[in-house]
Scaffold this active site. Structure first.
Site, PDB file in Angstrom:
ATOM      1  N   ASP A 224      -0.695   1.210  -0.729  1.00  0.00           N
ATOM      2  CA  ASP A 224      -0.700   0.568   0.594  1.00  0.00           C
ATOM      3  C   ASP A 224      -0.365   1.585   1.683  1.00  0.00           C
ATOM      4  OD1 ASP A 224       1.805   0.663  -0.615  1.00  0.00           O
ATOM      5  OD2 ASP A 224       2.553  -1.138   0.369  1.00  0.00           O
ATOM      6  N   ASP A 248     -11.786   1.216  -5.031  1.00  0.00           N
ATOM      7  CA  ASP A 248     -12.866   0.448  -4.420  1.00  0.00           C
ATOM      8  C   ASP A 248     -12.577   0.275  -2.927  1.00  0.00           C
ATOM      9  OD1 ASP A 248     -15.034  -1.167  -4.085  1.00  0.00           O
ATOM     10  OD2 ASP A 248     -14.357  -2.782  -5.389  1.00  0.00           O
TER      11      ASP A 248
END
Ligand code: NAD
Length: 367
Positions: A224, A248
């Site tokens: 994150d 991804d």
């Protein structure tokens, strides 16, 4: 010695249009650089479904296993949207990745100076950007069992499982370290070791592999935070190694730092074959672009840059790959633009073929 072999799978939509320009570049290397390839061509996706009733025939799969590298255009389109899941065009692509065991997906995010204004970030943050994301492609939460939707206490429950063996983490890590050795020798590994056991194992295994690459500066980052850093200060990164799901998302995010989908190449690599070359498939990141298919508007650069990656990673022709990338940089600096690269100032866009023409002219000029 025989020529290296290439299997070309143009696919659907703009796939054949952009691949035609790549074939001209391949011919140029044969004629002008004494670098000839044995090229064969076959069907994938909707084009294969139309002929064989499947998106990839067994014969084509067998050919892909034999060649030194596969070059793929794009698959899919509205005509195939309602097909059964098992024969959708994308299944052809997934079959290639799975059966060739292409576990390392290389997604460069490189900003050509001439296009820095296209980024959603400020020009100074992205000018000269050159990072490489290595995404683990064949394991993790997209494949882990158990998975499915079931009923529990009268309620539907959706389940997916993040699962990584140390061998799966290690082989991708080696690919990432090897790449870092050929670049700026910096590797950042991203996971969520703060909340996921698979992340703890990921961090441990990457640290263990680091012992074999002491010259590489290794850092670890929670994924994150990685997402934030990619848009805050992307030039701090060289190579990033991350899992299938985070990769991804992070690679799409990094891609947009550089502007247009029509510019983004990719490579998917597997284990070395008997001749020492890795199993490999090269393809642009974009899809079949049905909205512009058949209009001669598609930007062929993503597909051409994918061939440059093949030169570098399958055929050890880094210098020739650099020549091709420099030719593209040159035509962009001179103002060559397909429609997707037109700014608000307007102008007349080049067609797909005209973009191929100017790149070939720049290659000629490089001799
Ligand atoms: P897309 O990448 O095909 O197109 C998105 C937008 O970008 C469109 O407006 C398109 O015109 C533009 N664009 C894409 N490539 C371009 C290029 N080279 N030059 C100029 N403009 C370009 O994505 P989509 O519209 O979401 O999907 C269309 C079809 O492609 C669907 O069937 C989808 O499943 C398939 N798809 C295939 C792949 C693949 O083959 N790897 C990847 C993504 C989508």
């Amino acid at each position: 010695m025989s020529n290296p072999s290439l299997l070309i799978l143009p696919g659907d939509g703009i796939g054949p249009e952009v691949m035609t320009q790549v074939k001209r570049i391949i011919d140029w290397y044969g004629e002008k650089r004494d670098l000839a390839f044995d090229v064969s061509e076959d069907l994938v996706g909707g084009a294969a479904y139309d002929k064989h009733g499947v998106p990839l025939s067994d014969e084509t799969m067998a050919k892909a296993q034999e060649v030194d590298a596969v070059l793929l255009g794009a698959v899919g389109g509205p005509a195939y949207d309602n097909l059964d899941f098992s024969v959708k065009p994308e299944r052809g692509l997934l079959r290639l990745r799975k059966e060739m065991d292409l576990f390392a997906n290389l997604r460069p995010a490189q900003c050509f100076d001439a296009l820095a204004d296209f980024s959603s970030l400020k020009k100074e943050l992205v000018a000269g950007l050159d990072i490489m994301i290595v995404r683990e492609l064949t394991s993790g939460i997209y494949f882990g069992e158990p998975r499915g939707i079931h009923i529990e206490d009268n309620m539907r429950v959706g389940v997916n499982t993040q699962r990584y063996t140390e061998a799966e983490i290690e082989r991708g890590a080696r690919a990432a370290f090897e790449l870092a050795m050929k670049r700026d020798k910096k590797l950042c590994s991203m996971e969520k070791a703060n909340v996921m056991e698979s992340g703890i194992l990921w961090r441990d295994v990457v640290t263990e592999v680091h012992a074999d690459y002491p010259e590489v500066e290794l850092s670890h980052m929670y994924a994150d935070n990685g997402a934030m850093q990619l848009v805050r200060a992307p030039k701090q990164f060289d190579v990033i190694y991350t899992d299938n799901l985070f990769g991804d998302i992070l690679s799409d995010c990094a891609a947009m730092l550089t502007g247009s989908l029509g510019m983004l190449p990719s490579a998917s690599l597997g284990l070395p074959m008997a001749n020492g070359r890795p199993k490999a498939m090269y393809e642009p990141v974009h899809g079949s672009a049905p909205d512009i298919t058949g209009q001669g508007k598609a930007n062929p650069i993503a597909c051409i840059l994918s061939f440059a990656m093949a030169l570098r990673y399958s055929f050890d022709q880094g210098e020739e790959a650099g020549r091709l990338e420099a030719a593209i940089e040159k035509v962009l600096a001179d103002g060559a633009r397909t429609g997707d690269l037109m700014g608000p100032e307007g102008g007349t866009p080049l067609s797909t073929i005209e973009m191929g023409d100017v790149i070939l002219a720049a290659l000629d000029a490089s001799l």
